[in-house]
Motif scaffolding. Structure first.
Motif, PDB file in Angstrom:
ATOM      1  N   ASP A 364       0.809  -1.230   0.000  1.00 15.68           N
ATOM      2  CA  ASP A 364       0.000   0.000   0.000  1.00 15.68           C
ATOM      3  C   ASP A 364       0.838   1.274   0.000  1.00 15.68           C
ATOM      4  N   ASN A 365       1.945   1.253  -0.730  1.00 15.73           N
ATOM      5  CA  ASN A 365       2.750   2.451  -0.965  1.00 15.73           C
ATOM      6  C   ASN A 365       2.733   2.762  -2.466  1.00 15.73           C
ATOM      7  N   PRO A 366       2.798   4.046  -2.868  1.00 18.36           N
ATOM      8  CA  PRO A 366       2.770   4.408  -4.295  1.00 18.36           C
ATOM      9  C   PRO A 366       4.137   4.232  -4.956  1.00 18.36           C
ATOM     10  N   LEU A 367       4.632   3.007  -5.008  1.00 19.53           N
ATOM     11  CA  LEU A 367       5.970   2.737  -5.519  1.00 19.53           C
ATOM     12  C   LEU A 367       6.078   3.001  -7.011  1.00 19.53           C
ATOM     13  N   VAL A 368       7.160   3.671  -7.407  1.00 18.90           N
ATOM     14  CA  VAL A 368       7.498   3.841  -8.822  1.00 18.90           C
ATOM     15  C   VAL A 368       8.485   2.730  -9.165  1.00 18.90           C
ATOM     16  N   CYS A 369       8.035   1.783  -9.967  1.00 21.26           N
ATOM     17  CA  CYS A 369       8.828   0.594 -10.261  1.00 21.26           C
ATOM     18  C   CYS A 369       9.782   0.867 -11.418  1.00 21.26           C
ATOM     19  N   ASP A 370      11.006   1.258 -11.097  1.00 22.14           N
ATOM     20  CA  ASP A 370      12.052   1.457 -12.095  1.00 22.14           C
ATOM     21  C   ASP A 370      13.304   0.756 -11.599  1.00 22.14           C
ATOM     22  N   CYS A 371      14.408   1.010 -12.285  1.00 19.51           N
ATOM     23  CA  CYS A 371      15.638   0.264 -11.990  1.00 19.51           C
ATOM     24  C   CYS A 371      16.150   0.517 -10.574  1.00 19.51           C
ATOM     25  N   ARG A 372      15.736   1.599  -9.955  1.00 19.00           N
ATOM     26  CA  ARG A 372      16.164   1.871  -8.587  1.00 19.00           C
ATOM     27  C   ARG A 372      15.661   0.825  -7.608  1.00 19.00           C
ATOM     28  N   LEU A 373      14.597   0.107  -7.986  1.00 14.35           N
ATOM     29  CA  LEU A 373      14.016  -0.902  -7.101  1.00 14.35           C
ATOM     30  C   LEU A 373      14.383  -2.320  -7.507  1.00 14.35           C
ATOM     31  N   LEU A 374      15.378  -2.465  -8.392  1.00 14.48           N
ATOM     32  CA  LEU A 374      15.794  -3.809  -8.790  1.00 14.48           C
ATOM     33  C   LEU A 374      16.277  -4.598  -7.584  1.00 14.48           C
ATOM     34  N   TRP A 375      17.005  -3.942  -6.688  1.00 17.61           N
ATOM     35  CA  TRP A 375      17.492  -4.630  -5.483  1.00 17.61           C
ATOM     36  C   TRP A 375      16.337  -5.159  -4.638  1.00 17.61           C
ATOM     37  N   LEU A 376      15.253  -4.373  -4.557  1.00 14.96           N
ATOM     38  CA  LEU A 376      14.096  -4.785  -3.765  1.00 14.96           C
ATOM     39  C   LEU A 376      13.377  -5.944  -4.441  1.00 14.96           C
ATOM     40  N   GLN A 377      13.295  -5.896  -5.770  1.00 10.60           N
ATOM     41  CA  GLN A 377      12.676  -7.000  -6.509  1.00 10.60           C
ATOM     42  C   GLN A 377      13.429  -8.302  -6.241  1.00 10.60           C
ATOM     43  N   GLU A 378      14.757  -8.237  -6.246  1.00 12.46           N
ATOM     44  CA  GLU A 378      15.564  -9.424  -5.987  1.00 12.46           C
ATOM     45  C   GLU A 378      15.385  -9.909  -4.559  1.00 12.46           C
ATOM     46  N   LEU A 379      15.283  -8.951  -3.608  1.00  9.28           N
ATOM     47  CA  LEU A 379      15.086  -9.312  -2.204  1.00  9.28           C
ATOM     48  C   LEU A 379      13.736  -9.995  -2.000  1.00  9.28           C
ATOM     49  N   LEU A 380      12.701  -9.446  -2.624  1.00  4.32           N
ATOM     50  CA  LEU A 380      11.367 -10.035  -2.503  1.00  4.32           C
ATOM     51  C   LEU A 380      11.323 -11.419  -3.136  1.00  4.32           C
ATOM     52  N   SER A 381      12.074 -11.625  -4.192  1.00  4.79           N
ATOM     53  CA  SER A 381      12.101 -12.924  -4.857  1.00  4.79           C
ATOM     54  C   SER A 381      12.799 -13.967  -3.986  1.00  4.79           C
ATOM     55  N   GLU A 382      13.812 -13.521  -3.244  1.00  2.78           N
ATOM     56  CA  GLU A 382      14.560 -14.449  -2.393  1.00  2.78           C
ATOM     57  C   GLU A 382      13.808 -14.768  -1.109  1.00  2.78           C
ATOM     58  N   LYS A 383      13.070 -13.778  -0.563  1.00  2.00           N
ATOM     59  CA  LYS A 383      12.400 -13.940   0.727  1.00  2.00           C
ATOM     60  C   LYS A 383      10.904 -14.119   0.505  1.00  2.00           C
ATOM     61  N   SER A 384      10.459 -15.355   0.545  1.00  2.00           N
ATOM     62  CA  SER A 384       9.047 -15.632   0.262  1.00  2.00           C
ATOM     63  C   SER A 384       8.121 -15.117   1.353  1.00  2.00           C
ATOM     64  N   ASN A 385       8.653 -14.913   2.565  1.00  2.00           N
ATOM     65  CA  ASN A 385       7.797 -14.444   3.667  1.00  2.00           C
ATOM     66  C   ASN A 385       7.696 -12.927   3.723  1.00  2.00           C
ATOM     67  N   PHE A 386       8.363 -12.230   2.794  1.00  2.00           N
ATOM     68  CA  PHE A 386       8.214 -10.781   2.738  1.00  2.00           C
ATOM     69  C   PHE A 386       6.893 -10.443   2.044  1.00  2.00           C
ATOM     70  N   SER A 387       6.299  -9.329   2.433  1.00  2.00           N
ATOM     71  CA  SER A 387       5.004  -8.959   1.856  1.00  2.00           C
ATOM     72  C   SER A 387       5.147  -8.567   0.392  1.00  2.00           C
ATOM     73  N   THR A 388       4.037  -8.616  -0.308  1.00  2.00           N
ATOM     74  CA  THR A 388       4.025  -8.232  -1.714  1.00  2.00           C
ATOM     75  C   THR A 388       3.929  -6.719  -1.824  1.00  2.00           C
ATOM     76  N   ALA A 389       4.850  -6.126  -2.577  1.00  2.00           N
ATOM     77  CA  ALA A 389       4.809  -4.691  -2.849  1.00  2.00           C
ATOM     78  C   ALA A 389       4.317  -4.506  -4.280  1.00  2.00           C
ATOM     79  N   GLN A 390       3.302  -3.674  -4.452  1.00  4.14           N
ATOM     80  CA  GLN A 390       2.722  -3.466  -5.779  1.00  4.14           C
ATOM     81  C   GLN A 390       3.142  -2.115  -6.338  1.00  4.14           C
TER      82      GLN A 390
END
Length: 508
Positions: A364-390
């Protein structure tokens, strides 16, 4: 046989709408439309629960139930309690009179309840408490007088409660902390005094409560806390300042609470959590900053002194957009981070790092999904218990889970962040080497120029020497062959002329 008869008789007298169990000695009458206490129940019952009925008074029928240990008369129509109503309940341990219409109690109301440990008078119409009103309850451990209309407490209102451990006096009409009344409660461990109208805390507001472990000031209307308000609370473990009017974090006031482990400070009016906001709280494990509607920024270093933090919660802060890089770095025990429902557009890769993280909630944050969030995408992919960020932007990625996006969808040229890092390091090293080389060349330019000049002179000298040696060698050859310098030898005979031999040169 007699026991069986008594049991049968008791069951036969169970009122309509009630449940009577002679094995467990429990009677429950909930929403049974009773307007008086039943008189013909088993006299040996130990638990009597007559909740949500229409009982208006406690009459003499209580004397028949001398073995009661638990009595619940909550949600009835009780207006007053006659003196000595519980004179025969010397075994009673819990008395629940909450959600009635009781407007007054005196020091004769609870006579006889020498074994009582829990008294619940919450949500009645009490307006004041006189001296020694609970003095006949020497074993009382928990007293709930919250959600009444109490505006005045006698300084000796809690006299005799030497065993009291938990006190609820929240949601009343007190305009100042009743410090003198609290001073009599030397054993108190938990105090709930929020939802009053204090506006400020004076120095030593809780003097005498040196065993206090939990202090709840939720919604107390505080806009000012004096420098030494929390002095004398060496063992405090949990403090609730949620829902007040503080425009800054009371850093200096909190610093004396060196054993504090839990702090709730949401719904206040501060706009920034500055560096060292919680200085001195070295044992802090849990921090909740929920619903701080003016909070815009969390600065790096806000938690520099809180190395034992395990859980931080920043939720429903509608203006929170900036969390500086490195904010949660240096917190080796941090396991749970909640950043739900804020105004976060992006996060730097160094906001938090650590192998101990078990949960991160960025929903529930207004995330702008660009290359700056690639690290977060990788972290979310590795940690299945982390919440989904849209994603909220760009439009073609709106409402898509960040976890499911590929690097090229985020606009990244390189798919591997490690590769990017390696290339950046290589470029940096090459640049540094080139810089050093230029500096060396510039520093020794004169020496190098002289050496280059010497090299050219030496090369020229060598060339002349070679030419001289070649000339000298040719002259010797001519002399050996009997040819003087300046003369040319006869041309050799053609190879196809038969019978011709070269004429030998006669030595002189």
């Amino acid at each position: 046989m007699m026991t069986l008869c008594l049991g049968a008789g008791a069951l036969a007298n169970c009122p309509s709408g009630c449940s009577c169990n002679d094995d467990t000695l429990v009677v429950v009458c909930e929403e049974s439309r009773l307007d008086v206490l039943p008189i013909a129940l088993n006299p040996s019952i130990q638990r009597l629960i007559i909740r949500n009925n229409k009982i208006k008074t406690i009459d003499s029928s209580m004397q028949f139930y001398a073995d009661l240990q638990h009595l619940d008369l909550s949600q009835n129509h009780l207006v007053s309690i006659p003196n000595r109503s519980f004179a025969y309940q010397r075994k009673l341990q819990e008395l629940h009179l909450n959600r009635n219409k009781i407007s007054a109690v005196s020091n004769a109301t609870f006579q006889g309840l020498t074994a009582l440990t829990v008294l619940n008078l919450r949500r009645n119409f009490l307006e004041e408490l006189g001296p020694g009103v609970f003095a006949t309850l020497p074993r009382l451990e928990e007293l709930n007088i919250g959600q009444n209309r109490i505006s005045r407490l006698d300084p000796r209102a809690f006299a005799g409660l030497s065993a009291l451990r938990i006190l609820y006096i929240d949601d009343n009409q007190l305009n100042a902390v009743p410090t003198t009344s609290f001073a009599l409660l030397g054993s108190l461990a938990e105090l709930h005094v929020g939802l009053n109208a204090f506006s400020s805390l004076s120095d030593d507001a809780f003097a005498g409560l040196n065993r206090l472990s939990v202090l709840d000031l939720n919604g107390a209307g505080l806009s000012n806390i004096s420098e030494h308000a929390f002095r004398g609370l060496p063992g405090l473990r949990s403090l609730n300042l949620f829902g007040n009017r503080l425009d800054t974090v009371p850093t200096h006031q909190l610093a004396v609470l060196t054993r504090l482990e839990e702090l709730y400070i949401g719904q206040n009016d501060f706009t920034v959590l500055e560096k060292n906001s919680f200085n001195g709280l070295k044992n802090l494990k849990f921090l909740d900053v929920t619903g701080a509607l003016q909070l815009e920024r969390i600065e790096k270093g806000a938690f520099d002194d809180n190395v034992n933090l395990e859980t931080v919660g920043f939720a429903n802060n509608k203006k929170l957009t900036a969390i500086e890089d490195g904010t949660f770095v240096g917190l080796p025990k941090l396991k749970h981070v909640t950043l739900r429902d804020n105004a976060i557009v992006t996060l730097g890769e160094t906001v938090f790092v650590g192998k101990e993280l078990k949960q991160v909630d960025l929903s529930d944050n207004p995330l702008v999904c660009d290359c700056r969030l690639l690290w977060l995408q990788e972290l979310l992919s590795e940690k299945s218990n982390f919440s989904t960020a849209q994603c909220a932007a760009p439009d073609h990625l709106k409402d898509r889970p960040l976890r499911t996006l590929a690097a090229d969808e985020l606009g990244c040229v390189l798919h591997d962040s490690r590769q990017q890092t390696i290339i950046c390091i290589a470029l940096a090293v090459a640049g540094a080497a080139l810089t050093v080389l230029c500096i060396v060349l510039y520093k020794y330019r004169k020496n190098m120029r002289e050496k280059l000049k010497d090299y050219k002179l030496n090369k020229r000298a060598i060339r002349k020497d070679l030419e001289y040696q070649k000339t000298f060698s040719t002259e010797e050859d001519y002399i050996v062959r009997g040819i003087h310098p300046g003369q040319y030898p006869a041309p050799p005979a053609p190879p196809h002329a038969p019978g011709l031999r070269p004429i030998p040169v006669t030595e002189l």
